[in-house]
Design a protein around this motif. Structure first.
Motif, PDB file in Angstrom:
ATOM      1  N   TRP A 116     -22.984  48.227  10.901  1.00 25.13           N
ATOM      2  CA  TRP A 116     -24.219  48.832  11.402  1.00 25.13           C
ATOM      3  C   TRP A 116     -24.227  50.349  11.324  1.00 25.13           C
ATOM      4  N   LEU A 117     -23.100  50.979  11.043  1.00 23.97           N
ATOM      5  CA  LEU A 117     -23.010  52.434  11.117  1.00 23.97           C
ATOM      6  C   LEU A 117     -22.851  53.072   9.746  1.00 23.97           C
ATOM      7  N   GLY A 118     -23.424  54.267   9.611  1.00 25.41           N
ATOM      8  CA  GLY A 118     -23.247  55.034   8.392  1.00 25.41           C
ATOM      9  C   GLY A 118     -21.861  55.672   8.359  1.00 25.41           C
ATOM     10  N   PRO A 119     -21.526  56.367   7.278  1.00 23.26           N
ATOM     11  CA  PRO A 119     -20.210  56.993   7.172  1.00 23.26           C
ATOM     12  C   PRO A 119     -20.034  58.090   8.212  1.00 23.26           C
ATOM     13  N   PRO A 120     -18.785  58.347   8.637  1.00 25.65           N
ATOM     14  CA  PRO A 120     -18.560  59.360   9.671  1.00 25.65           C
ATOM     15  C   PRO A 120     -18.723  60.772   9.133  1.00 25.65           C
ATOM     16  N   PHE A 121     -19.094  61.678  10.023  1.00 29.20           N
ATOM     17  CA  PHE A 121     -19.122  63.110   9.743  1.00 29.20           C
ATOM     18  C   PHE A 121     -18.415  63.796  10.901  1.00 29.20           C
ATOM     19  N   ALA A 122     -17.338  64.518  10.601  1.00 34.61           N
ATOM     20  CA  ALA A 122     -16.523  65.172  11.631  1.00 34.61           C
ATOM     21  C   ALA A 122     -16.065  64.173  12.695  1.00 34.61           C
ATOM     22  N   GLY A 123     -15.763  62.957  12.247  1.00 37.17           N
ATOM     23  CA  GLY A 123     -15.216  61.957  13.146  1.00 37.17           C
ATOM     24  C   GLY A 123     -16.236  61.176  13.948  1.00 37.17           C
ATOM     25  N   LYS A 124     -17.527  61.416  13.719  1.00 36.38           N
ATOM     26  CA  LYS A 124     -18.561  60.731  14.479  1.00 36.38           C
ATOM     27  C   LYS A 124     -19.564  60.074  13.535  1.00 36.38           C
ATOM     28  N   HIS A 125     -20.117  58.950  13.969  1.00 38.91           N
ATOM     29  CA  HIS A 125     -21.082  58.205  13.166  1.00 38.91           C
ATOM     30  C   HIS A 125     -22.479  58.516  13.692  1.00 38.91           C
ATOM     31  N   PHE A 126     -23.187  59.381  12.999  1.00 37.22           N
ATOM     32  CA  PHE A 126     -24.496  59.835  13.461  1.00 37.22           C
ATOM     33  C   PHE A 126     -25.636  58.964  12.934  1.00 37.22           C
ATOM     34  N   VAL A 127     -25.434  58.319  11.787  1.00 39.67           N
ATOM     35  CA  VAL A 127     -26.456  57.457  11.190  1.00 39.67           C
ATOM     36  C   VAL A 127     -26.193  56.012  11.602  1.00 39.67           C
ATOM     37  N   GLN A 128     -27.274  55.288  11.931  1.00 36.57           N
ATOM     38  CA  GLN A 128     -27.142  53.903  12.365  1.00 36.57           C
ATOM     39  C   GLN A 128     -28.236  53.061  11.704  1.00 36.57           C
ATOM     40  N   PHE A 129     -27.880  51.867  11.279  1.00 35.59           N
ATOM     41  CA  PHE A 129     -28.835  50.955  10.650  1.00 35.59           C
ATOM     42  C   PHE A 129     -29.462  50.049  11.711  1.00 35.59           C
ATOM     43  N   ILE A 130     -30.751  49.775  11.566  1.00 33.51           N
ATOM     44  CA  ILE A 130     -31.429  48.920  12.538  1.00 33.51           C
ATOM     45  C   ILE A 130     -31.517  47.474  12.065  1.00 33.51           C
ATOM     46  N   THR A 131     -31.132  47.230  10.839  1.00 31.48           N
ATOM     47  CA  THR A 131     -31.008  45.874  10.314  1.00 31.48           C
ATOM     48  C   THR A 131     -29.907  45.889   9.271  1.00 31.48           C
ATOM     49  N   LEU A 132     -29.349  44.744   9.005  1.00 32.81           N
ATOM     50  CA  LEU A 132     -28.350  44.635   7.941  1.00 32.81           C
ATOM     51  C   LEU A 132     -28.946  44.086   6.660  1.00 32.81           C
ATOM     52  N   ASP A 133     -30.182  43.582   6.749  1.00 31.61           N
ATOM     53  CA  ASP A 133     -30.808  43.012   5.564  1.00 31.61           C
ATOM     54  C   ASP A 133     -32.331  43.001   5.732  1.00 31.61           C
ATOM     55  N   PRO A 134     -33.050  43.795   4.959  1.00 29.61           N
ATOM     56  CA  PRO A 134     -34.522  43.765   5.051  1.00 29.61           C
ATOM     57  C   PRO A 134     -35.118  42.415   4.677  1.00 29.61           C
ATOM     58  N   SER A 135     -34.378  41.629   3.921  1.00 28.24           N
ATOM     59  CA  SER A 135     -34.801  40.259   3.566  1.00 28.24           C
ATOM     60  C   SER A 135     -36.203  40.219   2.971  1.00 28.24           C
ATOM     61  N   GLY A 136     -36.466  41.110   2.030  1.00 35.69           N
ATOM     62  CA  GLY A 136     -37.752  41.111   1.353  1.00 35.69           C
ATOM     63  C   GLY A 136     -38.847  41.854   2.081  1.00 35.69           C
ATOM     64  N   ARG A 137     -38.611  42.272   3.312  1.00 34.77           N
ATOM     65  CA  ARG A 137     -39.613  43.046   4.052  1.00 34.77           C
ATOM     66  C   ARG A 137     -39.664  44.478   3.537  1.00 34.77           C
ATOM     67  N   LYS A 138     -40.813  45.099   3.615  1.00 35.06           N
ATOM     68  CA  LYS A 138     -40.907  46.516   3.273  1.00 35.06           C
ATOM     69  C   LYS A 138     -40.171  47.336   4.326  1.00 35.06           C
ATOM     70  N   ARG A 139     -39.394  48.287   3.855  1.00 35.97           N
ATOM     71  CA  ARG A 139     -38.562  49.053   4.791  1.00 35.97           C
ATOM     72  C   ARG A 139     -39.393  49.762   5.866  1.00 35.97           C
ATOM     73  N   PRO A 140     -40.516  50.418   5.537  1.00 35.97           N
ATOM     74  CA  PRO A 140     -41.322  51.038   6.606  1.00 35.97           C
ATOM     75  C   PRO A 140     -41.859  50.030   7.620  1.00 35.97           C
ATOM     76  N   ASP A 141     -42.085  48.779   7.177  1.00 34.81           N
ATOM     77  CA  ASP A 141     -42.555  47.754   8.115  1.00 34.81           C
ATOM     78  C   ASP A 141     -41.461  47.392   9.116  1.00 34.81           C
ATOM     79  N   VAL A 142     -40.219  47.325   8.641  1.00 35.64           N
ATOM     80  CA  VAL A 142     -39.095  47.051   9.537  1.00 35.64           C
ATOM     81  C   VAL A 142     -38.948  48.190  10.544  1.00 35.64           C
ATOM     82  N   ALA A 143     -39.025  49.429  10.052  1.00 35.99           N
ATOM     83  CA  ALA A 143     -38.910  50.596  10.933  1.00 35.99           C
ATOM     84  C   ALA A 143     -40.003  50.583  11.991  1.00 35.99           C
ATOM     85  N   HIS A 144     -41.225  50.290  11.579  1.00 33.67           N
ATOM     86  CA  HIS A 144     -42.348  50.265  12.517  1.00 33.67           C
ATOM     87  C   HIS A 144     -42.153  49.186  13.569  1.00 33.67           C
ATOM     88  N   ALA A 145     -41.701  48.010  13.169  1.00 32.86           N
ATOM     89  CA  ALA A 145     -41.498  46.911  14.118  1.00 32.86           C
ATOM     90  C   ALA A 145     -40.423  47.263  15.134  1.00 32.86           C
TER      91      ALA A 145
END
Length: 370
Positions: free
Chosen positions: A201-230
């Motif tokens: 669920w986490l992006g690569p570390p920067f200075a030992g901390k993971h600042f980026v985080q994923f809200i899904t592991l698979d869009p499964s054909g959904r449009k990415r902005p639609d997933v973000a909005h939901a």
């Protein structure tokens, strides 16, 4: 608080946990700062009662000088928290951005840690005493070793549900505090372009901390902005069920625009209707100040106030950074939040590293009002 005590004292039911926090949140606040709202006349901010203009200027207090998160020391070293807040106030800040870790508040999907909620209440009281506002950024997983295995094992619906429990509890405790500037749903969320490995669920570390985080592991054909909005809608609904008034935003990477190449999926124009204002994390690069300002203008075109929630002369010279800050207002910026890591300018004047020297120049620029 142990897992067993949490179950015993809170009866391990989500409804009773949240009811207790709603009762706590109804305690009236004393004299202090006025709550902040969006000013429709200026597309900026103002105080709710007196309608005075408000311009957020302050610091990310994301860690101390040794890299510890606030929740690593706010129990046993509270005087340090007080001292750092007073130092930020003395430097001229009116907003402090605090980063709350999911695991410190949620030992189980339906359990909220009472001690952490109490400590958050103490932080609200300190901010109110100093007439500071808090940008409360939640769902942090910055130290991967602290993330519970059960949390990473959840599927998307269960993870979103647990995140909504977190936000409902935080908002219930903060609902009546005038010291809250906003709730920031998550630091730098991303919808991946394709499937990720289970639990990743986490992006690569920067200075030992993971600042980026994923809200899904698979869009499964959904449009990415639609997933973000939901996802935004789910978190907003959790907050609004207990707090109808405080502002809500989400901290976006600058590569969130709908452009060719790298993008987060959190297109500003798609999620803006669900938010009170937009937050951009913008670090101008050497020789590319105009590019950064163009990105800022594109965020502002979404029709909501824009706060530069993270910025620092990390990739450009001091004079370039000063120019960027001065020009940012005409490109839509309504607020600016840099960084403070527990060392005052006087302490930084004894700088032994390039990083400390850069931080000193930033604090001097902040004090001068650029």
């Amino acid at each position: 608080m142990s897992h067993q005590k949490a179950i015993g004292s809170m009866k391990s039911t989500r409804a009773l946990v949240l009811t207790s926090f709603l009762l706590t949140a109804t305690i009236a606040t004393a004299d202090g700062p006025e709550q902040i709202e969006v000013d429709p006349a200026t597309a900026g901010f103002r105080t709710v009662q007196s309608k005075q203009p408000f311009e957020p200027r302050g610091f990310n207090y994301d860690h101390d000088e040794t890299g510890r998160l606030i929740e690593d020391y706010w129990t046993n070293e509270w005087p340090k928290v007080e001292q750092d807040f007073r130092e930020m106030k003395a430097l001229g800040a009116n907003v402090v951005r605090i980063h709350l870790q999911f695991a410190r508040f949620c030992p189980d999907p339906d359990i909220i840690d009472e001690a952490s909620i109490e400590r958050l209440g103490r932080l609200l009281a300190l901010a109110q005493q100093l007439s500071l506002y808090l940008d409360l950024t939640g769902l942090g997983c910055y130290h991967k070793a602290d993330v519970p295995a059960w949390y990473d094992a959840l599927d998307e619906p269960a993870r979103w549900k647990a995140q909504a429990v977190f936000w409902k509890a935080i908002a219930a405790r903060c609902a009546n505090s005038p010291a809250v500037f906003c709730y920031d749903l998550m630091n730098e969320p991303v919808v991946p372009g394709g499937p990720r490995e289970p639990g990743d669920w986490l992006g690569p570390p920067f200075a030992g901390k993971h600042f980026v985080q994923f809200i899904t592991l698979d869009p499964s054909g959904r449009k990415r902005p639609d997933v973000a909005h939901a996802w935004v809608q789910t978190m907003v609904e959790a907050i609004r069920s207990v707090d109808r008034s405080h502002l809500i935003t989400v901290g976006l990477v600058d590569w969130s625009l709908d452009r060719p190449g790298l993008t987060s999926g959190f297109v500003p124009s798609k999620i803006a209707p669900s938010l009170d204002f937009l937050s951009i994390h913008l670090y101008p690069e050497r020789g590319k100040i105009d590019d950064a300002l163009e990105t800022l203008s594109a965020f502002a075109a979404a029709g909501k106030p824009v706060v530069i929630e993270e910025t620092f002369p990390l990739k450009c010279s001091g004079p370039e950074f000063a120019s960027f800050l001065k020009r940012s207002r005409e490109h839509g910026a309504k607020g600016w939040i840099g960084f403070y890591w527990g060392k005052t300018p006087d302490e930084l004047r004894k700088a032994n590293t390039i990083g400390e020297a850069i931080t000193l120049e930033w604090l001097k620029l902040f004090q001068a009002g650029w």
